[in-house]
Write an enzyme that holds these catalytic residues in place. Structure first.
Site, PDB file in Angstrom:
ATOM      1  CG  ASP A 128      66.803  45.686  22.857  1.00  8.62           C
ATOM      2  OD1 ASP A 128      67.434  44.730  23.353  1.00  8.62           O
ATOM      3  OD2 ASP A 128      66.447  45.714  21.672  1.00  8.62           O
ATOM      4  CD  GLU A 129      65.971  40.528  24.743  1.00  8.59           C
ATOM      5  OE1 GLU A 129      64.889  39.903  24.791  1.00  8.59           O
ATOM      6  OE2 GLU A 129      66.880  40.240  23.939  1.00  8.59           O
ATOM      7  CG  ASP A 177      62.166  43.159  22.825  1.00  7.54           C
ATOM      8  OD1 ASP A 177      63.095  43.979  22.874  1.00  7.54           O
ATOM      9  OD2 ASP A 177      62.090  42.271  21.951  1.00  7.54           O
TER      10      ASP A 177
END
Length: 360
Positions: A113-114, A11
């Site tokens: 973003d992960e 993350d």
């Protein structure tokens, strides 16, 4: 035990704000708030805030005006989706290039973003997963200049939850061995998959903590929350998750566009014109997917802050602009007469596509 004995959840830390700071190094260490058009005097919400801004109580989803009151010295920036898309591609390419146990990793992208990572089939000795987690963090930083946190778990659920304990710029491990010690006293909303609404439903049953959920009666949960979801929540409480890290690309079911108006729309013709414009923008997105729309949805936020939604299934799938615009505008007529007279703060149009030939 599957052939994915360890799962990593990666993350990015304060991703959007971090991308902006990379573009503007002079902002390093300053409170940065990204949202709307970057003007806190306008309507809009916070997309993300740097840790320095969060220290003042600024958080995602907060109105920009509230954020400005809480942190008047913050630097406000407009949302730049293209920049975040490009940064995300770099991050995922860096992760995809990694090898664990001597073979390429399996990468499941969750969003900008992960992502989840696992060792590929036929891997060798994996060794300490913490060592590989640090390798992941270093690889992302070297390739993109962005920092990330990594959660380690013996399944996806535990890896996802572990990441929050490691933030920022850290590594945390959550497994069957320390699950109860770490999670028992935490609220049910600390579990991935349980939001505030479900948390309230569980609280109404006398279930406030993860431990209470883990010890609850599956029959009661099934009766109160549904035969599928009830037992699933029980599994969450016990940290159980049998799903695998899957590299199959995510296929969107729909695309939508919405707009918050700086001045409320009070003329019905203006409202209808805005709905048509949003429909055309959403149509561009589904045309890029190559699948026609089968269903149209409309979101309307009225003064002072009443949000309503309406939807309809089309007689036949289509990407005809005139048909889709007419369908979206027709949903305005499904509002109550008194609501049609209220000023409009926000409009959104969602086009749900037919499934791809291979299905979802």
């Amino acid at each position: 035990m599957t052939d994915q004995p360890w799962v990593l959840h990666v993350d990015l830390d304060q991703f959007i704000a971090a991308v902006e700071v990379l573009r503007r190094p002079e902002l390093e260490g300053l409170p940065v708030v990204v949202g709307g058009r970057g003007d806190p005097t306008e309507r809009g919400v916070v997309s993300t805030a740097s840790y320095e801004a969060r220290a003042f109580g600024v958080g995602s989803g907060m109105p920009l005006r509230v954020a400005a009151r809480r942190c008047p010295d913050a630097v406000f920036l407009p949302v730049d989706r293209e920049a975040y898309d490009a940064a995300s591609v770099e991050v995922m390419e860096a992760l995809r290039d990694l090898a664990w146990g001597g073979v390429p990793v399996v990468l499941e992208v969750l969003g900008w973003d992960e992502a989840f990572l696992a060792a590929g089939a036929g891997h060798g000795e994996l060794g300490d997963p913490r060592a590989f987690a640090e390798e992941v963090r270093a690889a992302v930083l070297a390739a993109t200049g962005l920092h990330c946190s990594v959660g380690i778990g013996d399944n996806k659920l535990r890896a996802k939850i572990a990441t929050d304990f490691g933030k920022p710029r850290g590594v945390w491990q959550l497994t069957a061995e320390n699950w109860s010690e770490v999670m028992d006293d935490r609220p049910t909303t600390a579990l991935w998959g349980i939001g505030s609404r479900t948390g309230k439903k569980l609280a109404a049953l006398g279930i406030d903590t993860v431990a209470q959920l883990a010890a609850s009666d599956a029959r009661v949960l099934a009766a109160e929350l549904g035969p599928t979801m009830g037992p699933w929540y029980l599994r969450l409480g016990r940290g159980v998750d049998s799903s695998r890290v899957d590299a199959t690309p995510w296929v969107p079911r729909a695309h939508g566009r919405e707009e918050t108006f700086q001045s409320d729309l009070e003329d019905p013709d203006e409202v209808a014109a805005a709905v048509r414009a949003l429909t055309r923008r959403a149509l561009e997105d589904i045309d890029a997917e190559g699948r026609p729309a089968a269903r149209v949805g409309l979101k309307v936020r009225l003064r002072p802050f009443i949000t309503l939604s309406r939807s309809l299934t089309l007689p036949a799938p289509t990407n005809d602009p005139a048909v889709l615009e007419a369908a979206a505008v027709s949903l305005l007529d499904r509002l109550e007469p008194r609501d049609r007279e209220r000023p409009v703060r926000l409009l959104g149009v969602r086009l749900e596509m037919v499934p791809p030939p291979e299905g979802y």
